[in-house]
Structures are given as structure tokens and as C-alpha cells.
Design an enzyme around this catalytic site. Structure first.
Site, PDB file in Angstrom:
ATOM      1  N   LYS A 114       0.829  -1.212   0.000  1.00  0.00           N
ATOM      2  CA  LYS A 114       0.000   0.000   0.000  1.00  0.00           C
ATOM      3  C   LYS A 114       0.856   1.251   0.000  1.00  0.00           C
ATOM      4  O   LYS A 114       0.448   2.270  -0.553  1.00  0.00           O
ATOM      5  CB  LYS A 114      -0.982  -0.012   1.175  1.00  0.00           C
ATOM      6  CG  LYS A 114      -2.045  -1.100   0.999  1.00  0.00           C
ATOM      7  CD  LYS A 114      -3.416  -0.712   1.490  1.00  0.00           C
ATOM      8  CE  LYS A 114      -4.439  -1.742   1.041  1.00  0.00           C
ATOM      9  NZ  LYS A 114      -5.616  -1.809   1.868  1.00  0.00           N
ATOM     10  N   LYS A 196      -6.878 -11.005  -9.410  1.00  0.00           N
ATOM     11  CA  LYS A 196      -8.172 -11.246  -8.756  1.00  0.00           C
ATOM     12  C   LYS A 196      -9.093 -10.030  -8.891  1.00  0.00           C
ATOM     13  O   LYS A 196      -8.632  -8.890  -8.996  1.00  0.00           O
ATOM     14  CB  LYS A 196      -7.973 -11.645  -7.296  1.00  0.00           C
ATOM     15  CG  LYS A 196      -7.730 -10.512  -6.343  1.00  0.00           C
ATOM     16  CD  LYS A 196      -7.944 -10.938  -4.890  1.00  0.00           C
ATOM     17  CE  LYS A 196      -7.884  -9.686  -4.036  1.00  0.00           C
ATOM     18  NZ  LYS A 196      -8.525  -9.701  -2.774  1.00  0.00           N
ATOM     19  N   LYS A 199     -12.325  -4.701  -5.444  1.00  0.00           N
ATOM     20  CA  LYS A 199     -13.295  -3.606  -5.425  1.00  0.00           C
ATOM     21  C   LYS A 199     -12.659  -2.255  -5.716  1.00  0.00           C
ATOM     22  O   LYS A 199     -13.322  -1.347  -6.192  1.00  0.00           O
ATOM     23  CB  LYS A 199     -14.081  -3.578  -4.104  1.00  0.00           C
ATOM     24  CG  LYS A 199     -13.272  -3.362  -2.838  1.00  0.00           C
ATOM     25  CD  LYS A 199     -14.211  -3.063  -1.676  1.00  0.00           C
ATOM     26  CE  LYS A 199     -14.019  -3.929  -0.441  1.00  0.00           C
ATOM     27  NZ  LYS A 199     -12.748  -3.790   0.274  1.00  0.00           N
TER      28      LYS A 199
HETATM   29  P1  ATP Z   1      -9.565  -3.902  -2.071  1.00  0.00           P
HETATM   30  O1  ATP Z   1      -9.784  -3.828  -3.531  1.00  0.00           O
HETATM   31  O2  ATP Z   1     -10.136  -2.719  -1.330  1.00  0.00           O
HETATM   32  O3  ATP Z   1      -8.182  -4.282  -1.669  1.00  0.00           O
HETATM   33  P2  ATP Z   1     -10.717  -6.462  -2.147  1.00  0.00           P
HETATM   34  O4  ATP Z   1     -11.776  -6.375  -3.172  1.00  0.00           O
HETATM   35  O5  ATP Z   1      -9.430  -7.090  -2.553  1.00  0.00           O
HETATM   36  O6  ATP Z   1     -10.477  -5.048  -1.549  1.00  0.00           O
HETATM   37  P3  ATP Z   1     -10.956  -7.335   0.623  1.00  0.00           P
HETATM   38  O7  ATP Z   1     -11.745  -6.309   1.378  1.00  0.00           O
HETATM   39  O8  ATP Z   1      -9.490  -7.397   0.805  1.00  0.00           O
HETATM   40  O9  ATP Z   1     -11.341  -7.205  -0.937  1.00  0.00           O
HETATM   41  O10 ATP Z   1     -11.562  -8.767   0.837  1.00  0.00           O
HETATM   42  C1  ATP Z   1     -12.510  -9.144   1.771  1.00  0.00           C
HETATM   43  C2  ATP Z   1     -12.731 -10.631   1.668  1.00  0.00           C
HETATM   44  O11 ATP Z   1     -13.235 -10.999   0.385  1.00  0.00           O
HETATM   45  C3  ATP Z   1     -11.451 -11.448   1.852  1.00  0.00           C
HETATM   46  O12 ATP Z   1     -11.752 -12.505   2.724  1.00  0.00           O
HETATM   47  C4  ATP Z   1     -11.120 -11.978   0.487  1.00  0.00           C
HETATM   48  O13 ATP Z   1     -10.519 -13.239   0.549  1.00  0.00           O
HETATM   49  C5  ATP Z   1     -12.474 -12.031  -0.220  1.00  0.00           C
HETATM   50  N1  ATP Z   1     -12.265 -11.725  -1.645  1.00  0.00           N
HETATM   51  C6  ATP Z   1     -11.901 -10.531  -2.155  1.00  0.00           C
HETATM   52  N2  ATP Z   1     -11.787 -10.593  -3.483  1.00  0.00           N
HETATM   53  C7  ATP Z   1     -12.077 -11.860  -3.853  1.00  0.00           C
HETATM   54  C8  ATP Z   1     -12.127 -12.552  -5.105  1.00  0.00           C
HETATM   55  N3  ATP Z   1     -11.841 -11.958  -6.249  1.00  0.00           N
HETATM   56  N4  ATP Z   1     -12.474 -13.863  -5.107  1.00  0.00           N
HETATM   57  C9  ATP Z   1     -12.765 -14.484  -3.954  1.00  0.00           C
HETATM   58  N5  ATP Z   1     -12.729 -13.887  -2.743  1.00  0.00           N
HETATM   59  C10 ATP Z   1     -12.390 -12.603  -2.672  1.00  0.00           C
END
Ligand code: ATP
Ligand code: LTN
Length: 331
Positions: A114, A196, A199
Site C-alpha cells: 500500500k 483477482k 473492489k
Molecule cells: P480492495 O480492492 O479494497 O483491496 P478487495 O476487493 O481485494 O479489496 P478485501 O476487502 O481485501 O477485498 O476482501 C474481503 C474478503 O473478500 C477477503 O476474505 C477476500 O478473501 C475475499 N475476496 C476478495 N476478493 C475476492 C475474489 N476476487 N475472489 C474471492 N474472494 C475474494
């Protein structure tokens, strides 16, 4: 009767949730409610380690509460609350700050990632992020913490801090275990299937948001990047098609092999249309519930107010114990 084991998990209100959150995290949370005493928190204090627009933060916090409820988290069994409504989180975090080495935090890969991603705002909060997360977990004496693999390092630090405090004083904190779901299928970005779905991704055309309109979902799937060749098979060298097969599997419950057979000899176009239709149908009941719940802010606030009250009762006990042990004078 022995009381139920405790689960705590959190999500940041930093954007709209996507289908990966539903299948990778929330679906598991819903199931865990049957067996565990669950605390699910919306971690707004963590969210401000990255600069947030106040109006967005406010909206996303309530969006997230509505998403939890629409997915099936039951507020009569589990505790849904907003982190900033329970001041004990920041209070315990301060204490734990004083038991954490600078080196321990600077090793965290999320901090390194980050600070590279936002070089203009490498703040102390971002550095101490995992200590606040440790406070979230330890306040509730959580046995298990469902997290994605990227959070394992933070959980290790949490365990270290708990053990350190327990051995310096006396048994105070339960040592939590990470709970990495069995095979929570990882959903990849439709425009870049080796990455992956995320969001905070700038390219929203590769992300299936839970609140997207039906036609947006269908269009995103139809425009998904596919691989060379024409076969519909789940294979490492076909990340685009494999990701669509995963989505179809999630939406229909059909097994991978069954899906491959169903589309043997058929073209990408026909397959994508089937995936789009299935995903739209799969998300429909969620969206109906979400819209209804999100429209009722009074109800949402009632849920998070009650959640915070219940959470505070537990958090307060742990914090009082900590304050007493370190030598703060009780009145
Ligand atoms: P950011 O984009 O803000 O980093 P993110 O979309 O990667 O956020 P997190 O808030 O880090 O999401 O994830 C919350 C939960 O959702 C975690 O347990 C993570 O394993 C699950 N998760 C996030 N993205 C995925 C994905 N593409 N597929 C499956 N599980 C996911
Ligand atoms: N850091 C986590 C969110 C989070 C969390 C927690 C998860 C904050 N506090 C406590 C589990 C337990 C993330 O970014 N996914």
C-alpha cells in the site's frame, strides 16, 4: 453448557462489493453463524488509512451493512457493527501499539504494497493498521478469524501480540486461529483473468458488482477477455474461460466436468450468453433483498446500533482487564 466458540471478521467500507466477496467470504460467514457466536464488523477506522471522500465512506458503510443482511447474516444471531461505534477498538489498539516493535510492522507485506500504491500518503495509521486489526480480534476473545490468504501475516502478528501480553502479565487474551475457507473459489478480473477481482480496481468493466444492473452484468460477461483456441475447458493456460466456468459453477451449482460436457463443441459466444444469464439469475434474489434493506436507513441504523451495544459489552470487559493489568488506576 459450554458457550459457543467465537468468530470475528471485518471488511473495509472502501467500495461496492463484488461477486468474489459473496462467494469468497460472505457465503462462509453465513454458514458459520450456525455453529459460532459471530461478530462481523465494518472497519471504517481501517478505511481511513487511505484517503476517503467523507460522503463515500458514509454511503459505503451503510451499503456494507445492507450487503451483510441481504446475504443472509442474521442480526438476531450475529453481531453486525461499525468499528468506530465501539471506542474500545482504538483504546486497545493504543495499548498494543506500545507492545509492538517498529520492525514487526515494517515487515508486513500489505504495508509495503500500500505504501507503494499510495506514495503520497504513507501515514502512521497505515503502518499501525495490523495492530488495530489485532485489537479488533483480541477484544472479543475470538477463537477463529475467517480471512483471505493475504491477511494471514496480520493474524500471525495478532497471535504474537496476544502471547507477548499474556506472558508479560497473565492469561488475558485467547490466541486466535486463522480460518481459511476450504475452497472459496477465487474470482478473477474479467478483463485481466490472471488478477483477482478487486473492489478498488480502476477498471470497473472487469468487476461484477453485486449492485450492477442485469444488463451491466450481462455486458461485462459478454465482453470478458477469453483465451486463444475455441474449447470450453478448465485449464491453467485458459484463465479467461476457466474464470467463466467458475462463475457458471457458482451460479448453477453444476460441477466443472458437467459444464465442460455441456459446452463441448459449442462456441465462446453461446457459452458467455449462458454464463451471463446464469449469473444474472443467481444475483437476482440478493439484489431484491439488498434494495429493500438499503432503502430503509432507519432499520439499518437500528441494527448497527444494537450490534455496537452488544459488542461494547464484551469489548469493555477485555479492555478493563487490560487496563487493570498494565497498572491504570480504576475509579
Ligand atoms: P480492495 O480492492 O479494497 O483491496 P478487495 O476487493 O481485494 O479489496 P478485501 O476487502 O481485501 O477485498 O476482501 C474481503 C474478503 O473478500 C477477503 O476474505 C477476500 O478473501 C475475499 N475476496 C476478495 N476478493 C475476492 C475474489 N476476487 N475472489 C474471492 N474472494 C475474494
Ligand atoms: N484487514 C482486513 C479487514 C479486517 C479484519 C479485521 C479481518 C480488519 N479487521 C479483523 C478479520 C478480522 C482486510 O483488509 N480484509
Amino acid at each position: 453448557m459450554q458457550s459457543r466458540k467465537v468468530i470475528l471478521s471485518g471488511m473495509q467500507p472502501t467500495g461496492g462489493l463484488h461477486i468474489g466477496h459473496l462467494t469468497g467470504a460472505l457465503k462462509n460467514w453465513v454458514e458459520l453463524q450456525n455453529e459460532y457466536e459471530c461478530y462481523f464488523t465494518i472497519v471504517d477506522l481501517h478505511a481511513i488509512t487511505i484517503r476517503q471522500e467523507p460522503a463515500n465512506l458514509r454511503r459505503w458503510t451503510l451499503d456494507l451493512a445492507a450487503t451483510f443482511l441481504a446475504c443472509g447474516i442474521d442480526p438476531t444471531r450475529s453481531h453486525i457493527f461499525v468499528q468506530s461505534h465501539v471506542p474500545e477498538h482504538t483504546q486497545l489498539a493504543w495499548v498494543l501499539n506500545c507492545f509492538t516493535g517498529m520492525g514487526e510492522c515494517s515487515r508486513m507485506t500489505q504495508f509495503k504494497d500500500k505504501s507503494q500504491k499510495y506514495p503520497e500518503n504513507v501515514n502512521v495509521g497505515l503502518f499501525a493498521y495490523p495492530i488495530l486489526m489485532a485489537a479488533d480480534i483480541l477484544l472479543y476473545q475470538a477463537d477463529l478469524v475467517p480471512v483471505g490468504a493475504d491477511q494471514k501475516q496480520h493474524l500471525e502478528l495478532t497471535r504474537d501480540l496476544a502471547q507477548r501480553f499474556n506472558s508479560l502479565y497473565s492469561e488475558t487474551f485467547k490466541i486466535p486461529e486463522p480460518y481459511i475457507p476450504k475452497v472459496g473459489a477465487k474470482i478473477m478480473n474479467l478483463q485481466n483473468p490472471t488478477k483477482k477481482m478487486s473492489k478498488s480496481d480502476e477498471n470497473q468493466s472487469g468487476v461484477l458488482f453485486l449492485v450492477d444492473e442485469d444488463n451491466q452484468i450481462a455486458n461485462k460477461i459478454k465482453r470478458a477477455v477469453t483465451d486463444s483456441g475455441a474449447e470450453i475447458v478448465f485449464r491453467e493456460d485458459k484463465p479467461g474461460i476457466s474464470n467463466l466456468i467458475t462463475l457458471y459453477h457458482i451460479a448453477t451449482g453444476k460441477q466443472i466436468e458437467e459444464i465442460e460436457n455441456e459446452f463441448a463443441g459449442k462456441g465462446y459466444g453461446e457459452f458467455k450468453k449462458a454464463v451471463a444469464d446464469a449469473v444474472v439469475e443467481f444475483l437476482r434474489p440478493f439484489k431484491v433483498r439488498y434494495r429493500e434493506i438499503r432503502a430503509n436507513e432507519e432499520y439499518l441504523k437500528l441494527i448497527i446500533r444494537e450490534g455496537a451495544e452488544q459488542a461494547r459489552r464484551v469489548a469493555n470487559k477485555t479492555l478493563a482487564k487490560v487496563y487493570r493489568k498494565i497498572g491504570f488506576v480504576a475509579l
